[in-house]
Design a protein around this motif. Structure first.
Motif, short mmCIF file in Angstrom:
data_model
loop_
_atom_site.label_atom_id
_atom_site.label_comp_id
_atom_site.label_asym_id
_atom_site.label_seq_id
_atom_site.Cartn_x
_atom_site.Cartn_y
_atom_site.Cartn_z
N VAL A 70 -3.74 -0.82 -1.23
CA VAL A 70 -2.96 -0.95 0.00
C VAL A 70 -3.34 0.16 0.99
N ASP A 71 -3.62 1.33 0.46
CA ASP A 71 -3.98 2.47 1.30
C ASP A 71 -5.39 2.35 1.85
N LYS A 72 -6.30 1.72 1.09
CA LYS A 72 -7.72 1.73 1.45
C LYS A 72 -8.25 0.41 1.99
N LEU A 73 -7.48 -0.67 1.92
CA LEU A 73 -7.98 -1.99 2.31
C LEU A 73 -8.47 -1.97 3.76
N PRO A 74 -9.76 -2.21 3.99
CA PRO A 74 -10.30 -2.07 5.35
C PRO A 74 -9.61 -2.96 6.38
N SER A 75 -9.28 -4.20 6.02
CA SER A 75 -8.70 -5.13 6.99
C SER A 75 -7.25 -4.83 7.31
N ARG A 76 -6.57 -4.10 6.43
CA ARG A 76 -5.15 -3.80 6.54
C ARG A 76 -4.29 -5.06 6.49
N GLN A 77 -4.85 -6.17 6.01
CA GLN A 77 -4.09 -7.43 5.92
C GLN A 77 -3.33 -7.47 4.59
N LEU A 78 -2.25 -6.73 4.53
CA LEU A 78 -1.50 -6.59 3.29
C LEU A 78 -0.72 -7.84 2.93
N SER A 79 -0.51 -8.71 3.90
CA SER A 79 0.26 -9.93 3.64
C SER A 79 -0.48 -10.91 2.73
N LYS A 80 -1.78 -10.70 2.54
CA LYS A 80 -2.52 -11.59 1.65
C LYS A 80 -2.43 -11.16 0.19
N VAL A 81 -1.81 -10.02 -0.06
CA VAL A 81 -1.67 -9.50 -1.43
C VAL A 81 -0.39 -10.03 -2.05
N PHE A 109 9.99 3.77 -17.97
CA PHE A 109 9.47 3.91 -16.60
C PHE A 109 9.87 2.71 -15.73
N GLU A 110 10.98 2.09 -16.07
CA GLU A 110 11.43 0.91 -15.33
C GLU A 110 11.74 1.24 -13.87
N GLN A 111 12.31 2.40 -13.61
CA GLN A 111 12.64 2.77 -12.23
C GLN A 111 11.38 2.95 -11.39
N GLN A 112 10.32 3.48 -12.00
CA GLN A 112 9.07 3.63 -11.26
C GLN A 112 8.53 2.26 -10.84
N ALA A 113 8.62 1.28 -11.75
CA ALA A 113 8.15 -0.07 -11.43
C ALA A 113 9.00 -0.69 -10.33
N ALA A 114 10.31 -0.53 -10.42
CA ALA A 114 11.20 -1.09 -9.40
C ALA A 114 10.93 -0.45 -8.04
N GLY A 115 10.72 0.85 -8.03
CA GLY A 115 10.40 1.54 -6.78
C GLY A 115 9.07 1.08 -6.21
N PHE A 116 8.12 0.82 -7.09
CA PHE A 116 6.81 0.31 -6.67
C PHE A 116 6.95 -1.05 -6.01
N PHE A 117 7.69 -1.96 -6.62
CA PHE A 117 7.89 -3.29 -6.03
C PHE A 117 8.54 -3.18 -4.65
N ALA A 118 9.55 -2.34 -4.56
CA ALA A 118 10.25 -2.19 -3.28
C ALA A 118 9.34 -1.61 -2.21
N ALA A 119 8.54 -0.62 -2.58
CA ALA A 119 7.63 0.00 -1.61
C ALA A 119 6.57 -0.97 -1.13
N MET A 120 6.03 -1.77 -2.06
CA MET A 120 5.00 -2.73 -1.67
C MET A 120 5.59 -3.83 -0.77
N ALA A 121 6.77 -4.32 -1.11
CA ALA A 121 7.41 -5.35 -0.29
C ALA A 121 7.66 -4.83 1.12
N GLN A 124 5.90 -2.87 2.74
CA GLN A 124 4.64 -2.80 3.48
C GLN A 124 4.02 -4.17 3.74
N GLY A 125 4.70 -5.23 3.30
CA GLY A 125 4.21 -6.57 3.58
C GLY A 125 3.56 -7.29 2.44
N VAL A 126 3.47 -6.63 1.27
CA VAL A 126 2.94 -7.29 0.08
C VAL A 126 3.97 -8.29 -0.43
N HIS A 127 3.52 -9.45 -0.89
CA HIS A 127 4.42 -10.49 -1.38
C HIS A 127 4.67 -10.33 -2.88
N LEU A 128 5.88 -10.64 -3.31
CA LEU A 128 6.25 -10.68 -4.72
C LEU A 128 6.53 -12.12 -5.08
#
Length: 287
Positions: free
Chosen positions: A231-242, A255-267, A269-273
């Motif tokens: 997500v940080d390095k993708l040249p196109s910055r088209q995060l909605s395709k992820v 480490f369940e909280q780390q995973a939950a925080g990861f999902f929330a952070a990605m969503a 930024q426009g990443v789909h779950l």
């Protein structure tokens, strides 16, 4: 128009899967069952769902890339590398900081490695992503634990035969001086080892996708680190395709909280779950 739908499978390896005994390895001569070294609760079911998705939607998948955690027995994140102040072993799941090494609580068994290890731990701490964890020896190169989950491997074989294409495999983690959770680069890259630097070829290939599906183990560590770097390095910055396939990944226990925080952070930024069931119609329509 047919879309280019890529599937990135992160570390779908036996050592990370909570495999039932019937799926485990029987050692030659002794016939002793060899179980996974670092099983993630739910990973076997994750990989079965992923395999079913590949089998059902294989004609709609344009590319499959599989990353493989690949370690030597002696590694900065494995017990044989370390000892306690009195020379006793360091148990798996021990965290080690630079301060503890400076204070002599833990030290590398190779005395000459001390300065390099302290520099590494200082750099790791400065990044603020992870504290060094001493994991059980896992995904050792050449072992059954390093192999891909049998169900996922069989599904990938079918895809290769139908598409007359090749599943690309990306190895990571062979440098024993740095942790390498991410498929894109090591936590602390070694300038003398290109394999630890940002994988420009891989990031370019991932960016060619119209849709990029991500699955694998574990959502708290290698999937998380890989996706964050991407997500940080993708040249196109088209995060909605992820798209993160949330039912095809699980966190390491504790480490369940780390995973939950990861999902929330990605969503955010426009990443789909999405689940594999939700994604399958898109693959079928793309066949």
């Amino acid at each position: 128009m047919k879309q280019r739908i890529q599937l990135l499978i992160i570390d779908p390896q036996n050592d990370f899967c909570d495999l039932p005994e019937s799926w485990q390895f029987s050692a030659p001569m002794t016939e002793r069952r060899v179980g996974p070294a670092l099983p993630v609760a739910g990973a076997h079911a994750d990989m079965q769902r992923l395999a079913a998705l590949i089998r059902a939607g294989k004609s709609g998948i344009s590319d499959i890339i599989v990353t493989l955690d690949s370690h030597h027995r002696v590694d900065v994140a494995h017990p044989p590398f370390w000892m306690q102040a009195d020379g006793s072993p360091v148990a798996p799941f021990t965290t080690i900081t630079a301060r503890q090494v400076r204070d002599g609580v833990y030290r590398p068994r190779m005395a000459a490695a001390l300065p390099r290890v302290i520099r590494y731990l200082d750099e790791l701490q400065a990044q603020g992503r992870y504290t060094l964890m001493v994991w059980p020896i896992h995904c050792e190169i050449g072992t059954w634990g390093h192999n891909i989950h049998a169900g996922v491997q069989a599904a990938c074989n079918l895809w290769e035969e139908e598409q007359l294409s090749i599943v690309r495999q990306v190895y990571k983690g062979a440098n024993p001086w740095t942790e390498h959770y991410s498929a894109l680069q090591a936590e602390v890259p070694d300038p003398d080892d290109p394999e630890t630097l940002l994988n420009q070829k891989l990031i370019w290939q991932l960016d060619q996708a119209d849709v990029l599906l991500i699955a694998g183990e574990a959502s708290s560590h290698c999937v998380k680190a890989s996706t964050e770097h991407m997500v940080d390095k993708l040249p196109s910055r088209q995060l909605s395709k992820v798209v993160l396939l949330t039912d095809c990944m699980s966190p390491v226990s504790g480490f369940e909280q780390q995973a939950a925080g990861f999902f929330a952070a990605m969503a955010a930024q426009g990443v789909h779950l999405a689940t594999s069931e939700e994604v399958l119609p898109r693959l079928l329509a793309n066949a």
